[in-house]
Scaffold this motif. Structure first.
Motif, mmCIF file in Angstrom:
data_model
loop_
_atom_site.group_PDB
_atom_site.id
_atom_site.type_symbol
_atom_site.label_atom_id
_atom_site.label_comp_id
_atom_site.label_asym_id
_atom_site.label_seq_id
_atom_site.Cartn_x
_atom_site.Cartn_y
_atom_site.Cartn_z
ATOM 1 N N SER A 14 66.273 65.894 14.489
ATOM 2 C CA SER A 14 65.720 66.620 13.131
ATOM 3 C C SER A 14 67.046 67.422 12.533
ATOM 4 N N LYS A 15 68.106 67.309 13.222
ATOM 5 C CA LYS A 15 69.371 67.890 12.789
ATOM 6 C C LYS A 15 70.042 66.872 11.850
ATOM 7 N N GLU A 16 69.606 65.672 12.147
ATOM 8 C CA GLU A 16 70.239 64.425 11.126
ATOM 9 C C GLU A 16 69.386 64.631 9.765
ATOM 10 N N GLY A 17 68.427 65.234 9.597
ATOM 11 C CA GLY A 17 67.567 65.144 8.536
ATOM 12 C C GLY A 17 66.386 64.532 8.568
ATOM 13 N N HIS A 18 65.859 63.979 9.774
ATOM 14 C CA HIS A 18 64.706 63.414 10.078
ATOM 15 C C HIS A 18 63.589 64.368 10.028
ATOM 16 N N GLU A 19 62.285 63.918 9.793
ATOM 17 C CA GLU A 19 61.206 64.889 9.897
ATOM 18 C C GLU A 19 60.544 64.596 11.339
ATOM 19 N N VAL A 20 60.578 65.747 11.861
ATOM 20 C CA VAL A 20 60.125 65.922 13.471
ATOM 21 C C VAL A 20 59.231 66.830 13.450
ATOM 22 N N LEU A 21 58.234 66.640 14.081
ATOM 23 C CA LEU A 21 57.305 67.681 14.649
ATOM 24 C C LEU A 21 56.751 67.768 16.150
ATOM 25 N N VAL A 22 57.299 68.812 16.786
ATOM 26 C CA VAL A 22 56.842 69.041 18.083
ATOM 27 C C VAL A 22 55.243 69.508 18.365
ATOM 28 N N LYS A 23 54.228 69.164 18.869
ATOM 29 C CA LYS A 23 52.983 69.817 18.867
ATOM 30 C C LYS A 23 53.069 70.204 20.457
ATOM 31 N N TRP A 24 52.798 71.440 20.778
ATOM 32 C CA TRP A 24 52.621 71.779 22.373
ATOM 33 C C TRP A 24 51.322 72.230 22.481
ATOM 34 N N SER A 25 50.407 71.575 23.185
ATOM 35 C CA SER A 25 49.233 71.950 23.459
ATOM 36 C C SER A 25 48.959 72.637 24.664
ATOM 37 N N TYR A 26 47.993 73.577 24.891
ATOM 38 C CA TYR A 26 47.889 74.081 26.341
ATOM 39 C C TYR A 26 46.378 74.503 26.194
ATOM 40 N N GLN A 27 45.848 74.649 27.479
ATOM 41 C CA GLN A 27 44.469 75.021 27.602
ATOM 42 C C GLN A 27 44.370 76.662 27.471
ATOM 43 N N LYS A 28 43.355 76.889 26.618
ATOM 44 C CA LYS A 28 43.213 78.174 26.260
ATOM 45 C C LYS A 28 43.490 79.430 27.161
ATOM 46 N N ASP A 29 43.368 79.285 28.453
ATOM 47 C CA ASP A 29 43.456 80.403 29.186
ATOM 48 C C ASP A 29 44.994 80.115 29.956
ATOM 49 N N GLU B 199 59.232 78.886 25.542
ATOM 50 C CA GLU B 199 60.746 78.879 26.057
ATOM 51 C C GLU B 199 61.534 77.693 25.658
ATOM 52 N N TYR B 200 60.758 76.504 25.640
ATOM 53 C CA TYR B 200 61.498 75.364 25.281
ATOM 54 C C TYR B 200 61.992 75.435 23.915
ATOM 55 N N PHE B 201 61.318 75.966 22.994
ATOM 56 C CA PHE B 201 61.693 76.473 21.588
ATOM 57 C C PHE B 201 62.497 77.545 21.553
ATOM 58 N N GLU B 202 62.657 78.263 22.229
ATOM 59 C CA GLU B 202 64.017 79.165 22.371
ATOM 60 C C GLU B 202 65.206 78.343 22.463
ATOM 61 N N ILE B 203 65.160 77.537 23.298
ATOM 62 C CA ILE B 203 66.228 76.596 23.947
ATOM 63 C C ILE B 203 66.472 75.668 22.707
ATOM 64 N N VAL B 204 65.347 74.895 22.362
ATOM 65 C CA VAL B 204 65.711 73.731 21.377
ATOM 66 C C VAL B 204 65.299 74.044 19.959
ATOM 67 N N ASN B 205 66.217 73.777 19.167
ATOM 68 C CA ASN B 205 65.969 74.141 17.575
ATOM 69 C C ASN B 205 65.154 72.863 16.894
ATOM 70 N N VAL B 206 63.858 72.889 17.004
ATOM 71 C CA VAL B 206 63.147 71.661 16.393
ATOM 72 C C VAL B 206 61.814 72.279 15.866
ATOM 73 N N PRO B 207 61.282 71.784 14.624
ATOM 74 C CA PRO B 207 60.120 72.241 14.279
ATOM 75 C C PRO B 207 59.002 72.001 15.255
ATOM 76 N N TYR B 208 58.165 73.042 15.321
ATOM 77 C CA TYR B 208 57.010 73.021 16.184
ATOM 78 C C TYR B 208 55.736 73.666 16.223
ATOM 79 N N GLU B 209 54.691 73.040 16.540
ATOM 80 C CA GLU B 209 53.353 73.925 16.496
ATOM 81 C C GLU B 209 52.922 74.265 17.855
ATOM 82 N N MET B 210 52.025 75.279 18.127
ATOM 83 C CA MET B 210 51.521 75.483 19.303
ATOM 84 C C MET B 210 50.130 75.368 19.168
ATOM 85 N N HIS B 211 49.305 74.634 19.984
ATOM 86 C CA HIS B 211 47.638 74.702 19.869
ATOM 87 C C HIS B 211 47.267 74.871 21.091
#
Lengths: 191, 124
Positions: free
Chosen positions: B85-100, B110-122
Motif C-alpha cells: 500500500s505504501k508503494e502506491g498499490h491499491e490494497v483493501l483489508v476486510k476484517w470480518s467477525y461474527q456479530k457478537d 488492534e491490528y489496524f492500530e499497528i499496521v497502516n493499511v486501508p481496511y473495512e470492518m464487517h
C-alpha cells in the motif's frame, strides 16, 4: 491377587472430582491431538446446555493457550518425529462460582528452577497491568517478540489475562534443587 | 502465479491465494500444531505476489478463532500489504467477525492500530 485396594482409590478420586466440581482431569503427555480432543469435548459439553457463545469462546481460548503452554514449555518437552511437540503436565477444568456458573482451568508442570525468576517476573508484570497496559504489551510483543521455533513469544499468558480480565493466579512449589512445580489457575467468569 | 487453495480443518484455516484476481483470503479457525510450517508457504506466496501484484489487492480475514501463535503470522501478512500500500498499490483489508464476537472485532482494530493499511470492518 495383590492387595492393591483400587476400590477406595477409585471411589476417593470420584468423590474428589465431584466435591471440587472438576469436569475433566488429565495428567500426562500433552500433545496437539490431546488439545484438540479436550477442546472439542468441552465445546460439546457446553453446547449440550446451550452455554452462552461469549463464554464458550473464552473457555475455548483459555484451554487452547493453557494446553499449548503445557505442550510447548513444560520441562520435559520432547520433539516428536513429525508430530510436533509434547510436554507432560496436569490439566484440569472445572466449574466455580456461587451457582457453578463460572469456569476455571488449572494447570501444573515441572520446570527448571533456573527458569523460575524470569517466568515469575513476567507473570508479575502482567498482573500489574491494567487493560490498556496489557493491550499495549500484547501489541509490542507481537511486533518485537520473535516467535521462537516453538511458537511462544509469551503471548499466551498476556492473552489469557486479557480475555478473562482476571489476574493470573500462579505458584511455584520447590521439588528439589533442580526443579519446581509451576501451577496456574485461570478463572473465566460471567461478567 | 498458481492459485493456492487450502481447505480448512478443525485447526487450520481455509486459505485462498489468487494472484489473477488479487484475492488473499483466510477463513475458519487457526490453531495449527506448528504455525511456522503452516504459514511459511503462505508467506512465501505473498512475498512473491507483492513483487508483481494485481492492480487491486483484497485481503480478507473471516476467522472464527485464532490462537496467539497465529496472531503473529496474521501481523506478518498484514505488514506485507502495508508495504504494498505504501508503494502506491491499491490494497483493501476486510476484517470480518461474527456479530457478537467483540474480541474478534477488537483484535481487528488492534491490528489496524499497528499496521497502516486501508481496511473495512464487517460483521456477519
Amino acid at each position: 491377587m495383590d492387595k492393591f485396594d483400587y476400590k477406595e482409590l477409585v471411589y476417593s478420586f470420584h468423590k474428589e472430582m465431584l466435591a471440587n466440581n472438576f469436569t475433566l482431569v488429565y495428567e500426562g503427555e500433552i500433545t496437539h491431538q490431546i488439545t484438540k480432543a479436550f477442546t472439542s469435548l468441552a465445546e460439546n459439553k457446553m453446547d449440550s446446555y446451550s452455554e452462552d457463545s461469549t463464554m464458550k469462546k473464552k473457555v475455548f481460548h483459555v484451554m487452547v493457550e493453557c494446553l499449548q503452554n503445557l505442550s510447548k514449555h513444560a520441562e520435559d518437552v520432547r520433539i516428536l518425529k513429525n508430530k510436533g511437540y509434547s510436554g507432560n503436565g496436569i490439566f484440569i477444568i472445572g466449574r466455580v462460582g456461587q451457582n457453578n456458573e463460572d469456569y476455571h482451568v488449572l494447570t501444573g508442570n515441572v520446570i527448571e528452577n533456573s527458569r523460575v525468576p524470569e517466568l515469575e517476573a513476567f507473570l508479575d508484570k502482567i498482573n500489574q497491568m491494567n487493560k490498556d497496559g496489557l493491550k499495549e504489551l500484547y501489541k509490542k510483543q507481537m511486533r518485537e517478540g520473535t516467535l521462537s521455533d516453538k511458537g511462544g513469544a509469551g503471548l499466551g499468558l498476556i492473552d489469557i489475562a486479557r480475555k478473562t480480565g482476571e489476574k493470573l493466579d500462579y505458584n511455584f512449589i520447590k521439588i528439589d534443587d533442580e526443579r519446581s512445580f509451576y501451577t496456574l489457575r485461570t478463572k473465566i467468569s460471567r461478567k | 502465479m498458481e492459485v493456492i487453495k487450502i481447505r480448512g480443518t478443525e485447526d487450520t484455516p481455509n486459505v485462498l491465494l489468487d494472484a489473477q484476481k488479487g484475492i488473499i483470503e483466510f477463513s475458519g479457525r487457526s490453531l495449527p500444531e506448528d504455525v511456522m510450517s503452516f504459514y511459511a508457504p503462505v508467506l512465501r506466496w505473498i512475498e512473491e505476489y507483492i513483487e508483481s501484484p494485481n492492480s487491486h489487492s483484497e485481503v480478507i480475514f473471516r476467522l472464527d478463532y485464532f490462537n496467539t501463535a497465529s496472531s503473529k503470522m496474521i501481523l506478518d501478512i498484514l505488514i506485507y500489504f502495508e508495504h504494498l500500500s505504501k508503494e502506491g498499490h491499491e490494497v483493501l483489508v476486510k476484517w470480518s467477525y461474527q456479530k457478537d464476537d467483540e474480541d474478534m472485532a477488537d483484535a481487528g482494530e488492534e491490528y489496524f492500530e499497528i499496521v497502516n493499511v486501508p481496511y473495512e470492518m464487517h460483521s456477519y
